[in-house]
Structures are given as structure tokens and as C-alpha cells.
Design an enzyme around this catalytic site. Structure first.
Site, PDB file in Angstrom:
ATOM      1  CG  ASP A 115     -46.898 -13.952  -7.064  1.00  0.00           C
ATOM      2  OD1 ASP A 115     -48.135 -14.032  -7.861  1.00  0.00           O
ATOM      3  OD2 ASP A 115     -47.166 -12.490  -6.833  1.00  0.00           O
ATOM      4  CG  HIS A 137     -45.046 -21.473 -10.563  1.00  0.00           C
ATOM      5  ND1 HIS A 137     -44.033 -21.746 -10.379  1.00  0.00           N
ATOM      6  CD2 HIS A 137     -45.720 -19.928  -9.861  1.00  0.00           C
ATOM      7  CE1 HIS A 137     -43.444 -21.231  -9.623  1.00  0.00           C
ATOM      8  NE2 HIS A 137     -44.864 -19.807  -9.558  1.00  0.00           N
ATOM      9  CG  ASP A 146     -49.325 -30.964 -14.310  1.00  0.00           C
ATOM     10  OD1 ASP A 146     -48.853 -30.394 -13.050  1.00  0.00           O
ATOM     11  OD2 ASP A 146     -50.220 -32.098 -13.738  1.00  0.00           O
ATOM     12  CD  GLU A 163     -48.128 -17.810 -11.315  1.00  0.00           C
ATOM     13  OE1 GLU A 163     -46.923 -17.806 -11.766  1.00  0.00           O
ATOM     14  OE2 GLU A 163     -48.053 -17.516 -10.437  1.00  0.00           O
TER      15      GLU A 163
HETATM   16  O1  9MR Z   1     -50.564 -12.416 -15.843  1.00  0.00           O
HETATM   17  C1  9MR Z   1     -49.317 -12.030 -16.229  1.00  0.00           C
HETATM   18  C2  9MR Z   1     -48.951 -12.231 -17.870  1.00  0.00           C
HETATM   19  O2  9MR Z   1     -49.930 -11.553 -18.577  1.00  0.00           O
HETATM   20  C3  9MR Z   1     -47.161 -11.927 -17.633  1.00  0.00           C
HETATM   21  O3  9MR Z   1     -47.481 -11.287 -19.385  1.00  0.00           O
HETATM   22  C4  9MR Z   1     -45.989 -12.048 -16.863  1.00  0.00           C
HETATM   23  C5  9MR Z   1     -45.315 -11.632 -17.126  1.00  0.00           C
HETATM   24  O4  9MR Z   1     -45.470 -10.332 -16.575  1.00  0.00           O
HETATM   25  O5  9MR Z   1     -46.897 -11.683 -15.390  1.00  0.00           O
HETATM   26  C6  9MR Z   1     -48.447 -11.969 -15.647  1.00  0.00           C
HETATM   27  O6  9MR Z   1     -48.579 -12.445 -14.286  1.00  0.00           O
HETATM   28  C7  9MR Z   1     -47.857 -12.704 -13.246  1.00  0.00           C
HETATM   29  C8  9MR Z   1     -47.424 -11.300 -11.807  1.00  0.00           C
HETATM   30  O7  9MR Z   1     -46.734 -10.638 -12.776  1.00  0.00           O
HETATM   31  C9  9MR Z   1     -47.189 -12.173 -11.074  1.00  0.00           C
HETATM   32  N1  9MR Z   1     -47.615 -12.888  -9.981  1.00  0.00           N
HETATM   33  C10 9MR Z   1     -48.669 -14.562 -10.911  1.00  0.00           C
HETATM   34  C11 9MR Z   1     -48.810 -13.857 -12.578  1.00  0.00           C
HETATM   35  C12 9MR Z   1     -49.148 -15.221 -12.905  1.00  0.00           C
HETATM   36  O8  9MR Z   1     -47.759 -15.777 -13.827  1.00  0.00           O
END
Ligand code: 9MR
Length: 566
Positions: free
Chosen positions: A168, A493, A535, A544
Site C-alpha cells: 500500500d 500484493h 501466490d 503482501e
Molecule cells: O504486518 C502487520 C501485521 O502484523 C498485522 O497483523 C496486520 C493487520 O493489522 O497488519 C500488517 O501490516 C500491514 C499494515 O497494517 C498496512 N500496510 C501493509 C502491512 C502488511 O500487510
């Protein structure tokens, strides 16, 4: 001689798809049971250079799956090979040679360049992944949740540069903290290696090591997140909502800085204290930077001390303020570890033990492998790294920290030889969280630190095993680093990789990895904890990419290149 050339590659033979160091352990895992022999042949040439017997079947901890281990450690000749199991077929090709991880290591660091905001990526540096200028972030709005008398709602500030957090297009101080610190630590720990590493980035021709130029891109952004009026730090610089899967220059909705948080202040304090130490050696190239970093760190620390419980609770904030913010929260309900980390960095940089003495450095809580919300050990690593300078002011603390880190590493390696994939990773169901591949990489950093402290080579060998895990010796059969290996993520992602019209994803990105939580509700081929990976760009919970996952991967691969036995 086994004629297997026409057979499709069976994904059941799990090798490190990049390769192995000549003098180190070489292990592959063959999923299934009842097989006996295995062979290794050259590519090309099909000359048999090794034959061995598979181990007895090992039962998976997570399912009915069974596997057999192929150990070919005594094959030390360099070359390109395949491993053959009669009746099953041959593996992906892999190499045995010195510097075998050099390209993967470089790519996992170059990945940060591909995450840069506020710049165009020119073809000379980005190849077919070049892209236009995006996200100037020179007009960022103070969100209602962050407004005060001096900076009212809607005040415009500049918050340029930085890296995209992940797939993102937002910038989060908390997650930037561990990511930036991990790269600075890579430099502090393996400076000689990094001083000669060319990443082919726009700054490659200057006198600063490229790893530091890259880190500066994010550090300069982090500094903009501090409110000059009080030293507090905004939690993130973000859109209100996640963007669709478009290129970054097409993502132009308003940007906000939101509510200040204790966690953000402590992350900034820790990173800036470390940066002050590192960039002090480059006062000539970057006059004033080290001083500015130290002042920023001390101000953020002071703010956190007087606001010790400012949590970022997005739902509560949304109930009170508009517009609602629905991007990543990185909310952390316990900042005691952030206090320890920041204190260690400030003490290490200034030599003043008052910081460490003001926190609970050593207590009965078990040590946790670092992650974005567990950062105490980042502080421990720093104390150990600078123990010569610090042992006078932290007489009792340093030996205890050393002992605890080694104790934790010993705990981690207990039982590995009985495990299906012979890796530290997977010793516990809890390893398979969102971003599990970063768990593997961070476990490896802990092992390497314990190796440095104790000289126990087993820790180093198991750290290499973690690289094997990431590059293919795992329950999914994927090498999780885009572009490195033969079965690698093609649809992470990651907005640029999906939207750029280029078939190959941006290289050097580490996919999140198996996560039985499957919070994205995509279709997974398996829900078994160590297999729950798909994938598919849909899968933000397993596929991601993120800066806090790439950073420990880059640290690990770079460290192995620096440490390899000749
Ligand atoms: O890495 C993060 C993970 O530990 C959490 O469980 C999750 C849900 O809150 O969010 C992950 O971080 C994401 C972030 O919130 C937004 N950018 C992408 C991150 C990786 O998926």
C-alpha cells in the site's frame, strides 16, 4: 544414470533454489515417505557427483504430512546441480559456490529503492520497473485527530520521501522504525561488507555507502513526522483509505498526518539515536545531520516520557474525528519494549546510562523475536554491539543481556534436528503469523547475534538454515524472494507490481509467507499452518510485501555473505 530430463520438476523436492555455500550444511527435504536413495547431478552434463540415502520419514507437527531429509553437506565442489529422487524426479537447479547469496542479498536491499516515494524511478536504476514521479507529499494535511493550537486541522505541512510501507501507499512511523533500524544495524554490524556494496541507485556515485543513502531516504521522511513545536511524532502519513491497485502516480487522494502516539515517538527516538551514531562518521558528507538526529531523538524521548500512554486506537479516533482513517493501524497496546529500545539507543549514542536506568531493561518476561510491535531485542542487540564502550556504565546489565540472548538462541535451536524441515522456523505454531517470513528472518538475526557473542557455530549454521527456508526449503515449495529461485511469487500484493503491466514483479521483495489466519479470505490451497500461502495478489495476509519483512531478509542475506567461510 537416471534419465529424468523430460520429467516436469516435482515441487515435492524442497531445496534452497538459489544455492548453498561450499563449506556449509546442504539439506533438501523430500515431501512424502518410503523413498530410499537420492542423487545429485551436474547441470548441464548430467554427471552424477553424489549419491546418498534419505532419512527415515519425519512427521510434520502441523498435519499428517511426512517428509524425508536429503543431506549432501559433503558435496563441496562448486557448480550447478539438481537433486534427483528416483521415481519422483529432479529438483529445481541450484548452485554450490562462494558468494552464492550475493545477488539475492543485493536485490533484497535494492527493493527499498523500488519502494521510494517522491521521486521517479529512472530506467538506468529501475530497468523495466521504472516509473514516474509520485507522491510529492509536499502538501500533507494535519488531520483533525492531530490538531492543536499551533497546528490546526487542515494546516499544510511537508512530509516528502520515505518508503511505501508495503503493498500500500502509506507511511507508518512505527513500522518504519524497525525497518530503518534493521538496515542501520546491518551497516553497524557488517560495515566492511556494505562499504563496497553497489546497489546501482542514484546516489551510488557519492562517497556514502549505498545502504546508508537508501536508509536516508526514509530517515529524512521520519524526521518530518516530528512536530517541531513539542517533539511529539505523528503516527502515520496516510490517505483516508487504501488506494485501488493503481500505479503510485495515479494515487492522489489527500494525505494526512494523524494523531501523535507514544509508540511513534519512541520509534523515532530509537531510530534517530542510532542514526546520530552512524551518521556521526559522515559529518563531512552530511554536516549537521548527526546533531539534528540526536536532538530529534532526545525531544521525542522527552515527549514519550511525558505522554507514556498515548495509544493509537483507530476505531476510537474514527468515532471522534473525520474523515475516518481505515489504512493500517500498527496499534500497539504495550510500549514498554519501545521504551527499552529507545533507551538503549540513546545510551549507546550518548554514553549516558540514565536512559537505560530509567526503564525495565531486564525482567522476567521471556525474550521475543523482534517484530514491529516487539522491539526490546533491538535494544539488546545495540548494547551487545557497543559493549566495549558501554560495559563501564552498564556493568551488571551487559553480561545479563549477553547471557539472555544466548539462552534464547539455545532454546530456539533445541529440537531442530528432529524437525521435518530442520529449521528453527516452524518450531512453534506461533511462528506462522501475518508476515511469518519476517519471523524466520528475525530469528536468524537473533541466531547471528548469539553466534557473535558466544562463538557457537551451530547458531550460524542454523541462521543459514533460515535462508534455506526463505529460499525454498519449506512446506510451500516457494522461494519467497521475488525473482530469486524458480518457483517464486509472481503476484505479490504490491500495487506497483500488479499495476505496471510488466509480467515480472519488482525483484527482491519478500512475500509475507504462510499465515493460517487467512484474514484476506482469499482461496488458499491449504490451511495447514506452514502451508497456508497463496501466490495471488488478493492475498494481503500471505502474499503482501513489507519493509519490515524485507529489512531482516536483507540483513540476513547480507550477513551471510559477509560471514561466509572460505
Ligand atoms: O504486518 C502487520 C501485521 O502484523 C498485522 O497483523 C496486520 C493487520 O493489522 O497488519 C500488517 O501490516 C500491514 C499494515 O497494517 C498496512 N500496510 C501493509 C502491512 C502488511 O500487510
Amino acid at each position: 544414470m537416471h534419465s529424468v530430463a523430460q520429467e516436469p520438476v516435482p515441487t515435492d523436492i524442497r531445496v534452497n533454489q538459489v544455492g548453498y555455500y561450499p563449506r556449509e550444511k546442504k539439506i533438501a527435504v523430500v515431501v512424502g515417505e518410503g523413498r530410499k536413495d537420492f542423487y545429485i547431478e551436474t547441470v548441464p552434463g548430467s554427471r552424477q557427483v553424489f549419491q546418498g540415502v534419505l532419512s527415515a520419514a519425519v512427521q510434520s507437527t502441523f498435519s499428517s504430512r511426512k517428509s524425508q531429509v536429503a543431506d549432501f553437506s559433503s558435496l563441496t565442489d562448486t557448480g550447478t546441480y539438481v537433486l534427483i529422487v528416483p521415481g519422483l524426479g529432479k529438483s529445481w537447479p541450484f548452485e554450490i559456490r562462494h558468494n552464492v547469496l550475493a545477488e539475492a542479498a543485493r536485490a533484497s536491499l535494492k527493493a527499498f529503492y523500488f519502494q521510494r516515494f517522491s521521486t521517479a524511478l529512472a530506467p538506468g536504476f529501475a530497468g523495466k520497473w521504472s516509473r514516474p514521479f509520485c507522491h510529492p507529499d509536499d502538501r500533507v494535511l494535519i488531520h483533525a485527530s492531530a490538531a492543536d493550537d499551533k497546528r490546526r486541522e487542515g494546516t499544510v505541512i511537508a512530509s516528502p520521501r520515505g518508503w511505501m510501507d508495503a503493498g500500500d501507499y502509506n507511511k507508518y512511523v512505527v513500522n518504519s522504525g524497525i525497518s530503518t533500524a534493521t538496515l542501520l544495524s546491518a551497516y553497524e554490524d557488517y560495515g566492511t561488507h556494505y562499504r563496497s556494496l553497489n546497489l546501482v541507485i542514484p546516489e551510488s556515485s557519492n562517497t556514502l555507502p549505498d545502504i546508508l543513502d537508501e536508509t536516508l531516504w526514509n530517515l529524512r521522511w521520519m524526521l518530518t513526522m516530528q512536530d517541531p513545536n513539542d517533539g511529539g511524532v505523528y503516527h502515520k502519513c496516510t490517505n483516508a483509505n487504501f488506494d485501488p491497485m493503481v500505479m503510485p502516480d495515479r494515487a492522489t487522494t489527500p494525505r494526512y498526518v494523524v494523531r501523535k502516539s507514544t509508540a511513534a515517538a519512541l520509534n523515532l527516538a530509537a531510530v534517530c539515536a542510532q542514526a546520530a551514531r552512524v551518521f556521526r562518521m559522515f559529518d563531512k558528507e552530511l554536516p549537521g545531520l548527526a546533531d539534528s538526529c540526536l536532538v530529534a531523538a532526545q525531544r521525542a524521548w522527552q515527549w514519550a516520557r511525558s505522554h507514556p500512554d498515548e495509544r493509537y486506537e483507530q476505531e476510537k479516533i474514527n468515532a471522534q474525528f473525520d474523515p475516518d482513517i481505515t489504512t493500517g493501524a500498527y496499534g500497539d497496546s504495550d510500549v514498554s519494549d519501545e521504551f527499552v529500545w529507545a533507551a538503549c539507543e540513546l545510551t549507546a549514542t550518548t554514553g549516558d546510562n540514565a536512559y537505560v536506568k530509567s526503564v525495565s531493561l531486564i525482567n522476567e518476561e521471556p525474550l521475543r523475536v523482534p517484530s514491529w510491535n516487539q522491539v526490546k531485542l533491538l535494544g539488546y542487540y545495540t548494547l551487545v554491539r557497543h559493549e566495549e564502550k558501554l560495559k563501564g556504565v552498564l556493568k551488571n546489565e551487559i553480561p545479563t543481556v549477553r547471557e539472555r540472548l544466548v539462552g534464547k538462541a539455545n532454546e530456539m535451536i533445541t529440537g531442530v534436528e528432529k524437525r521435518e524441515f530442520r529449521t528453527v522456523m516452524g518450531g512453534n505454531l506461533r511462528d506462522f503469523v501475518w508476515g511469518s517470513n519476517a519471523v524466520a528472518a528475525n530469528q536468524a538475526i537473533l541466531l547471528l547475534t548469539a553466534f557473535k557473542i558466544s562463538g557457537n557455530r551451530a547458531f550460524y549454521e542454523y541462521a543459514i538454515g533460515q535462508a534455506d527456508y526463505l529460499l525454498g526449503r519449506n512446506a510451500t515449495g516457494y522461494s519467497f524472494l521475488t525473482g530469486y529461485g524458480d518457483r517464486t511469487p509472481m503476484h505479490p500484493h504490491h500495487r506497483p507490481s500488479e499495476a505496471d503491466g510488466v509480467a515480472d514483479p519488482v525483484p527482491g521483495l519478500l512475500a509475507g509467507g504462510p499465515n493460517p489466519g487467512m484474514q484476506d479470505k482469499c482461496k488458499y490451497p491449504s490451511s495447514v499452518p506452514d502451508e497456508a500461502y497463496v501466490d495471488d495478489a488478493c492475498s494481503y495476509a500471505s502474499n503482501e510485501i513489507a519493509i519490515n519483512w524485507n529489512a531482516p531478509c536483507a540483513y540476513l542475506l547480507g550477513a551471510l555473505e559477509a560471514l561466509q567461510a572460505r
